[in-house]
Design a protein around this motif. Structure first.
Motif, PDB file in Angstrom:
ATOM      1  N   GLY A 161       0.774  -1.218  -0.070  1.00 41.90           N
ATOM      2  CA  GLY A 161      -0.062  -0.015   0.017  1.00 41.90           C
ATOM      3  C   GLY A 161       0.799   0.970   0.113  1.00 41.90           C
ATOM      4  N   TYR A 162       1.970   1.220   0.782  1.00 38.29           N
ATOM      5  CA  TYR A 162       2.719   2.363   1.071  1.00 38.29           C
ATOM      6  C   TYR A 162       3.416   2.544  -0.460  1.00 38.29           C
ATOM      7  CZ  TYR A 162       6.983   5.029   2.363  1.00 38.29           C
ATOM      8  OH  TYR A 162       7.898   5.900   2.580  1.00 38.29           O
ATOM      9  N   GLY A 163       4.092   1.700  -1.124  1.00 39.29           N
ATOM     10  CA  GLY A 163       4.540   1.676  -2.448  1.00 39.29           C
ATOM     11  C   GLY A 163       3.729   2.067  -3.360  1.00 39.29           C
ATOM     12  N   GLN A 164       2.358   1.733  -3.239  1.00 30.70           N
ATOM     13  CA  GLN A 164       1.526   2.152  -4.560  1.00 30.70           C
ATOM     14  C   GLN A 164       1.092   3.442  -4.445  1.00 30.70           C
ATOM     15  OE1 GLN A 164      -1.644  -0.747  -4.266  1.00 30.70           O
ATOM     16  NE2 GLN A 164      -0.600  -1.988  -5.623  1.00 30.70           N
ATOM     17  N   LYS A 165       0.959   4.214  -3.223  1.00 28.53           N
ATOM     18  CA  LYS A 165       0.595   5.364  -2.812  1.00 28.53           C
ATOM     19  C   LYS A 165       1.738   6.365  -2.965  1.00 28.53           C
ATOM     20  CE  LYS A 165      -3.332   4.940  -0.009  1.00 28.53           C
ATOM     21  NZ  LYS A 165      -3.775   3.701   0.369  1.00 28.53           N
ATOM     22  N   MET A 166       3.020   5.939  -2.704  1.00 25.04           N
ATOM     23  CA  MET A 166       3.953   6.883  -2.912  1.00 25.04           C
ATOM     24  C   MET A 166       4.522   6.918  -4.600  1.00 25.04           C
ATOM     25  SD  MET A 166       5.130   8.164  -0.066  1.00 25.04           S
ATOM     26  CE  MET A 166       6.985   8.588  -0.221  1.00 25.04           C
ATOM     27  N   GLY A 167       4.352   5.721  -5.154  1.00 29.12           N
ATOM     28  CA  GLY A 167       4.854   5.601  -6.512  1.00 29.12           C
ATOM     29  C   GLY A 167       3.593   6.452  -7.194  1.00 29.12           C
ATOM     30  N   PHE A 168       2.547   6.355  -6.878  1.00 34.30           N
ATOM     31  CA  PHE A 168       1.557   7.444  -7.553  1.00 34.30           C
ATOM     32  C   PHE A 168       1.957   8.756  -7.452  1.00 34.30           C
ATOM     33  CE2 PHE A 168      -2.527   9.495  -8.429  1.00 34.30           C
ATOM     34  CZ  PHE A 168      -2.691   9.037  -9.755  1.00 34.30           C
ATOM     35  N   ALA A 169       2.187   8.984  -6.230  1.00 28.61           N
ATOM     36  CA  ALA A 169       2.783  10.599  -6.003  1.00 28.61           C
ATOM     37  C   ALA A 169       3.627  10.944  -6.995  1.00 28.61           C
ATOM     38  CB  ALA A 169       2.673  10.770  -4.350  1.00 28.61           C
ATOM     39  N   MET A 170       4.819  10.042  -6.938  1.00 24.73           N
ATOM     40  CA  MET A 170       5.919  10.406  -7.596  1.00 24.73           C
ATOM     41  C   MET A 170       5.531  10.314  -9.233  1.00 24.73           C
ATOM     42  SD  MET A 170       8.811  10.804  -7.045  1.00 24.73           S
ATOM     43  CE  MET A 170      10.342  11.214  -7.859  1.00 24.73           C
ATOM     44  N   ILE A 171       4.713   9.514  -9.588  1.00 22.56           N
ATOM     45  CA  ILE A 171       4.241   9.571 -11.015  1.00 22.56           C
ATOM     46  C   ILE A 171       3.497  11.040 -11.073  1.00 22.56           C
ATOM     47  CG2 ILE A 171       2.577   8.826 -12.547  1.00 22.56           C
ATOM     48  CD1 ILE A 171       3.163   5.932 -11.568  1.00 22.56           C
ATOM     49  N   LEU A 172       2.668  11.440 -10.560  1.00 21.95           N
ATOM     50  CA  LEU A 172       1.907  12.820 -10.359  1.00 21.95           C
ATOM     51  C   LEU A 172       3.123  13.911 -10.398  1.00 21.95           C
ATOM     52  CD1 LEU A 172      -0.740  14.190 -10.225  1.00 21.95           C
ATOM     53  CD2 LEU A 172      -0.601  14.085  -7.627  1.00 21.95           C
ATOM     54  N   ILE A 173       4.287  13.914  -9.803  1.00 20.86           N
ATOM     55  CA  ILE A 173       5.269  14.868  -9.726  1.00 20.86           C
ATOM     56  C   ILE A 173       5.804  14.694 -11.254  1.00 20.86           C
ATOM     57  CG2 ILE A 173       7.789  15.064  -8.852  1.00 20.86           C
ATOM     58  CD1 ILE A 173       6.851  14.629  -6.219  1.00 20.86           C
ATOM     59  N   GLY A 174       5.952  13.556 -11.768  1.00 20.45           N
ATOM     60  CA  GLY A 174       6.447  13.517 -13.226  1.00 20.45           C
ATOM     61  C   GLY A 174       5.511  14.111 -14.179  1.00 20.45           C
ATOM     62  N   ILE A 175       4.310  13.918 -13.939  1.00 24.49           N
ATOM     63  CA  ILE A 175       3.170  14.471 -14.795  1.00 24.49           C
ATOM     64  C   ILE A 175       3.163  15.996 -14.763  1.00 24.49           C
ATOM     65  CG2 ILE A 175       0.802  14.542 -15.454  1.00 24.49           C
ATOM     66  CD1 ILE A 175       0.428  11.514 -14.558  1.00 24.49           C
ATOM     67  N   ALA A 176       3.512  16.693 -13.680  1.00 26.98           N
ATOM     68  CA  ALA A 176       3.255  18.025 -13.619  1.00 26.98           C
ATOM     69  C   ALA A 176       3.958  18.761 -14.744  1.00 26.98           C
ATOM     70  CB  ALA A 176       3.809  18.337 -12.069  1.00 26.98           C
ATOM     71  N   PRO A 177       5.409  18.529 -14.823  1.00 30.56           N
ATOM     72  CA  PRO A 177       6.312  19.187 -15.785  1.00 30.56           C
ATOM     73  C   PRO A 177       5.558  18.882 -17.172  1.00 30.56           C
ATOM     74  CG  PRO A 177       7.774  17.910 -14.411  1.00 30.56           C
ATOM     75  CD  PRO A 177       6.348  17.761 -14.201  1.00 30.56           C
ATOM     76  N   LEU A 178       5.157  17.536 -17.670  1.00 32.36           N
ATOM     77  CA  LEU A 178       4.555  17.509 -18.744  1.00 32.36           C
ATOM     78  C   LEU A 178       3.524  18.176 -19.250  1.00 32.36           C
ATOM     79  CD1 LEU A 178       4.721  13.437 -19.025  1.00 32.36           C
ATOM     80  CD2 LEU A 178       6.010  15.100 -20.087  1.00 32.36           C
ATOM     81  N   VAL A 179       2.533  18.316 -18.153  1.00 35.23           N
ATOM     82  CA  VAL A 179       1.349  19.404 -18.378  1.00 35.23           C
ATOM     83  C   VAL A 179       1.873  20.846 -18.682  1.00 35.23           C
ATOM     84  CG1 VAL A 179      -0.652  20.127 -17.027  1.00 35.23           C
ATOM     85  CG2 VAL A 179      -0.221  17.800 -17.140  1.00 35.23           C
ATOM     86  N   SER A 180       2.719  21.274 -17.772  1.00 32.61           N
ATOM     87  CA  SER A 180       3.197  22.502 -17.836  1.00 32.61           C
ATOM     88  C   SER A 180       4.004  22.807 -19.296  1.00 32.61           C
ATOM     89  CB  SER A 180       4.227  22.667 -16.798  1.00 32.61           C
ATOM     90  OG  SER A 180       4.922  24.087 -16.955  1.00 32.61           O
ATOM     91  N   VAL A 181       4.367  21.886 -19.830  1.00 31.46           N
ATOM     92  CA  VAL A 181       5.352  22.105 -20.999  1.00 31.46           C
ATOM     93  C   VAL A 181       4.192  22.017 -21.959  1.00 31.46           C
ATOM     94  CG1 VAL A 181       6.481  20.898 -22.861  1.00 31.46           C
ATOM     95  CG2 VAL A 181       7.476  20.936 -20.803  1.00 31.46           C
ATOM     96  N   LEU A 182       3.081  21.304 -22.048  1.00 35.86           N
ATOM     97  CA  LEU A 182       1.987  21.331 -23.009  1.00 35.86           C
ATOM     98  C   LEU A 182       1.100  22.713 -22.975  1.00 35.86           C
ATOM     99  CD1 LEU A 182       0.656  17.670 -22.796  1.00 35.86           C
ATOM    100  CD2 LEU A 182       2.005  18.647 -24.660  1.00 35.86           C
ATOM    101  N   LEU A 183       1.049  23.198 -21.747  1.00 34.20           N
ATOM    102  CA  LEU A 183       0.152  24.467 -21.650  1.00 34.20           C
ATOM    103  C   LEU A 183       1.116  25.637 -21.943  1.00 34.20           C
ATOM    104  CD1 LEU A 183      -1.756  23.830 -18.431  1.00 34.20           C
ATOM    105  CD2 LEU A 183      -2.514  23.835 -20.652  1.00 34.20           C
ATOM    106  N   TRP A 184       2.490  25.710 -21.987  1.00 31.82           N
ATOM    107  CA  TRP A 184       3.353  26.667 -22.279  1.00 31.82           C
ATOM    108  C   TRP A 184       2.899  27.508 -23.384  1.00 31.82           C
ATOM    109  CZ3 TRP A 184       7.039  28.391 -18.842  1.00 31.82           C
ATOM    110  CH2 TRP A 184       7.862  29.528 -19.442  1.00 31.82           C
ATOM    111  N   PRO A 185       2.841  26.803 -24.525  1.00 29.34           N
ATOM    112  CA  PRO A 185       2.408  27.830 -25.641  1.00 29.34           C
ATOM    113  C   PRO A 185       0.905  28.680 -25.601  1.00 29.34           C
ATOM    114  CG  PRO A 185       2.920  25.527 -26.292  1.00 29.34           C
ATOM    115  CD  PRO A 185       2.842  25.424 -24.753  1.00 29.34           C
TER     116      PRO A 185
END
Length: 94
Positions: free
Chosen positions: A36-60
């Protein structure tokens, strides 16, 4: 930003799938439910990885919106990690 996003996504994927040894030992000293710990922490880390991708897509579209979304997602993920640590480990550095 794309490299750091890819790195966070990879780490999140590995942690989500059970490689909790990628997290410092003192962060999981009191953890009993590693799955449970790994799944929740992993998903939070994935969310941290998604943040810059969304930012790059919104930049233009709008620079201010891009930065705002980046900051909001990162703050949400860090707060979530805090609560995961508190729930599963009893505290951030316990």
């Amino acid at each position: 930003m794309l490299f750091s996003s890819f790195l966070c996504l990879m780490l999140g994927y590995f942690i989500y799938n059970g490689k909790t040894d990628l997290i410092h030992d003192y962060h999981q000293k009191n953890v009993t439910d590693f799955k449970g710990y790994g799944q929740k922490m992993g998903f939070a880390m994935i969310l941290i990885g998604i943040a810059p991708l969304v930012s790059v897509l919104l930049w233009p579209v709008d620079v201010i919106l891009s930065v705002a979304v980046l900051i909001i997602i990162l703050i949400a993920a860090v707060v979530w990690i805090y609560f995961i640590q508190k729930k599963y480990n009893g505290g951030v550095f316990s």
